[in-house]
Design a protein around this motif. Sequence first.
Motif, PDB file in Angstrom:
ATOM      1  N   VAL A   1       4.487   5.413  -1.808  1.00 16.53           N
ATOM      2  CA  VAL A   1       3.148   5.680  -2.334  1.00 16.53           C
ATOM      3  C   VAL A   1       2.981   5.094  -3.727  1.00 16.53           C
ATOM      4  O   VAL A   1       1.993   4.406  -4.021  1.00 16.53           O
ATOM      5  N   ILE A   2       3.950   5.347  -4.607  1.00 17.54           N
ATOM      6  CA  ILE A   2       3.826   4.915  -5.999  1.00 17.54           C
ATOM      7  C   ILE A   2       3.808   3.392  -6.110  1.00 17.54           C
ATOM      8  O   ILE A   2       3.016   2.822  -6.874  1.00 17.54           O
ATOM      9  N   GLU A   3       4.666   2.725  -5.369  1.00 19.05           N
ATOM     10  CA  GLU A   3       4.690   1.260  -5.426  1.00 19.05           C
ATOM     11  C   GLU A   3       3.403   0.658  -4.887  1.00 19.05           C
ATOM     12  O   GLU A   3       2.975  -0.403  -5.344  1.00 19.05           O
ATOM     13  N   THR A   4       2.783   1.330  -3.928  1.00 14.52           N
ATOM     14  CA  THR A   4       1.509   0.849  -3.411  1.00 14.52           C
ATOM     15  C   THR A   4       0.403   1.027  -4.441  1.00 14.52           C
ATOM     16  O   THR A   4      -0.425   0.124  -4.643  1.00 14.52           O
ATOM     17  N   VAL A   5       0.378   2.176  -5.115  1.00 18.88           N
ATOM     18  CA  VAL A   5      -0.655   2.443  -6.122  1.00 18.88           C
ATOM     19  C   VAL A   5      -0.548   1.469  -7.289  1.00 18.88           C
ATOM     20  O   VAL A   5      -1.566   0.941  -7.781  1.00 18.88           O
ATOM     21  N   PHE A   6       0.687   1.178  -7.725  1.00 19.90           N
ATOM     22  CA  PHE A   6       0.881   0.338  -8.907  1.00 19.90           C
ATOM     23  C   PHE A   6       1.250  -1.102  -8.552  1.00 19.90           C
ATOM     24  O   PHE A   6       1.646  -1.860  -9.443  1.00 19.90           O
ATOM     25  N   ALA A   7       1.145  -1.465  -7.286  1.00 21.22           N
ATOM     26  CA  ALA A   7       1.401  -2.846  -6.840  1.00 21.22           C
ATOM     27  C   ALA A   7       2.749  -3.357  -7.330  1.00 21.22           C
ATOM     28  O   ALA A   7       2.863  -4.452  -7.873  1.00 21.22           O
ATOM     29  N   LEU A   8       3.788  -2.554  -7.122  1.00 21.06           N
ATOM     30  CA  LEU A   8       5.137  -2.948  -7.514  1.00 21.06           C
ATOM     31  C   LEU A   8       5.823  -3.661  -6.355  1.00 21.06           C
ATOM     32  O   LEU A   8       5.743  -3.214  -5.205  1.00 21.06           O
ATOM     33  N   PRO A   9       6.531  -4.748  -6.626  1.00 20.99           N
ATOM     34  CA  PRO A   9       7.200  -5.489  -5.544  1.00 20.99           C
ATOM     35  C   PRO A   9       8.538  -4.876  -5.171  1.00 20.99           C
ATOM     36  O   PRO A   9       9.604  -5.483  -5.327  1.00 20.99           O
ATOM     37  N   GLY A  10       8.487  -3.650  -4.651  1.00 24.50           N
ATOM     38  CA  GLY A  10       9.713  -2.951  -4.286  1.00 24.50           C
ATOM     39  C   GLY A  10       9.822  -2.751  -2.790  1.00 24.50           C
ATOM     40  O   GLY A  10       9.021  -3.262  -1.997  1.00 24.50           O
ATOM     41  N   LEU A  11      10.812  -1.961  -2.397  1.00 24.43           N
ATOM     42  CA  LEU A  11      11.033  -1.703  -0.973  1.00 24.43           C
ATOM     43  C   LEU A  11       9.911  -0.872  -0.371  1.00 24.43           C
ATOM     44  O   LEU A  11       9.584  -1.023   0.810  1.00 24.43           O
ATOM     45  N   GLY A  12       9.322   0.035  -1.158  1.00 21.71           N
ATOM     46  CA  GLY A  12       8.260   0.887  -0.635  1.00 21.71           C
ATOM     47  C   GLY A  12       7.050   0.092  -0.208  1.00 21.71           C
ATOM     48  O   GLY A  12       6.508   0.290   0.887  1.00 21.71           O
ATOM     49  N   SER A  13       6.577  -0.804  -1.068  1.00 20.06           N
ATOM     50  CA  SER A  13       5.414  -1.628  -0.716  1.00 20.06           C
ATOM     51  C   SER A  13       5.735  -2.561   0.447  1.00 20.06           C
ATOM     52  O   SER A  13       4.888  -2.812   1.310  1.00 20.06           O
ATOM     53  N   LEU A  14       6.961  -3.075   0.491  1.00 19.29           N
ATOM     54  CA  LEU A  14       7.365  -3.920   1.613  1.00 19.29           C
ATOM     55  C   LEU A  14       7.375  -3.127   2.915  1.00 19.29           C
ATOM     56  O   LEU A  14       7.003  -3.653   3.979  1.00 19.29           O
ATOM     57  N   PHE A  15       7.751  -1.865   2.843  1.00 19.48           N
ATOM     58  CA  PHE A  15       7.767  -1.002   4.027  1.00 19.48           C
ATOM     59  C   PHE A  15       6.354  -0.797   4.570  1.00 19.48           C
ATOM     60  O   PHE A  15       6.121  -0.847   5.790  1.00 19.48           O
ATOM     61  N   VAL A  16       5.392  -0.565   3.670  1.00 12.18           N
ATOM     62  CA  VAL A  16       4.000  -0.383   4.088  1.00 12.18           C
ATOM     63  C   VAL A  16       3.469  -1.655   4.744  1.00 12.18           C
ATOM     64  O   VAL A  16       2.821  -1.608   5.801  1.00 12.18           O
ATOM     65  N   GLU A  17       3.743  -2.802   4.135  1.00  8.62           N
ATOM     66  CA  GLU A  17       3.297  -4.069   4.718  1.00  8.62           C
ATOM     67  C   GLU A  17       3.890  -4.275   6.106  1.00  8.62           C
ATOM     68  O   GLU A  17       3.195  -4.741   7.021  1.00  8.62           O
ATOM     69  N   SER A  18       5.133  -3.918   6.274  1.00 10.27           N
ATOM     70  CA  SER A  18       5.806  -4.125   7.561  1.00 10.27           C
ATOM     71  C   SER A  18       5.237  -3.207   8.643  1.00 10.27           C
ATOM     72  O   SER A  18       5.147  -3.602   9.808  1.00 10.27           O
ATOM     73  N   ILE A  19       4.849  -1.998   8.252  1.00 10.11           N
ATOM     74  CA  ILE A  19       4.273  -1.066   9.235  1.00 10.11           C
ATOM     75  C   ILE A  19       2.948  -1.599   9.760  1.00 10.11           C
ATOM     76  O   ILE A  19       2.684  -1.589  10.972  1.00 10.11           O
TER      77      ILE A  19
END
Length: 326
Positions: free
Chosen positions: A268-286
């Motif tokens: 959630v946090i990486e998506t809100v702050f547009a951080l290039p981490g594993l969390g945002s990559l996970f959301v994109e992959s889903i």
Amino acid sequence: MPAALRGRLVLQSLIMVGYIFKRLFQLVPVLLGITLACFFLLRALPGDPATLLLGARGGPEEVALLKQRLGLDLPLWRQYWLFLGDIGSGTLGRSVVHGRAVSELVLERLPATLWLVAYSTIIAVILTVPLALLSAVERDKPVDVLIKLVFTILLAIPSFWLGLVLVVMLAIWLPLFPTSGYGEGFLSRLHHLTLPALVIALATASLTIRSLRSGILNVLGSDYVTTARAKGNGTNRTMRVHVLPNALISSISVLGAHTSWIIGGTVVIETVFALPGLGSLFVESIFARDYPMIQGLTIVFAVLVVLINLATDIAYALADPRIRLD
């Protein structure tokens, strides 16, 4: 150093090493169960990866060819066997969307997530220790009530909403911090990660402050604290030497458990702050139904959680010599 003491230290070290290897060995069936759950739950989701990738331009023949290339036309048991082979080889599979090994993408995105988790944990500890001490010393006084009220409210606030509020206050109204990005270099990364780390740290501190406060109050009523005060030890020395080290034991478990939750909460946090981490990559992959990437990231998250739990157990044992790992 006396021989007896040296032998005891060696024995304790061997017990610790044996405990670590035992926990690492226990990781194998845990990860195997995670791979089974992840693999079959993904297949139960509606939507076909080949159809989603090709979109409107994909006819039945193109979809069938892409399924064959991705191995989606094979029996489930064989797909799972190939997935285990990818884990054994260290590649974790090949991303459908990016066309690269999952492990390569994970190594690129992992530093941002580790930075965020470590930074937020440090901020949480910095907030927890002095505020918990102050709350315990000023028990039931206005300062104690205020601290408990503020952090109870923060615990109830959703992390994404708190993140948006901090962005408006500290990035738009007061342009002190950037709203997105990872930065380059140590100071730049700290600057970019301060807001997202603060969001996570406030949620963590809301739990650890209450835990440490309770531990301090329990220790303050102990006989050895009364004895230390009777010997003439001042309040500061009594708190630093006798109270805080013993009260920290219960908070270590809470901090370790919450840090494990943070690993998943970074989505959630990486998506809100547009951080290039594993969390945002996970959301994109889903959203892309990238099965190999989702499976690989699930394994990575599971390993990180288990390692954090292992580190918590070790820290707990080091903080309390009465614990016997054997």
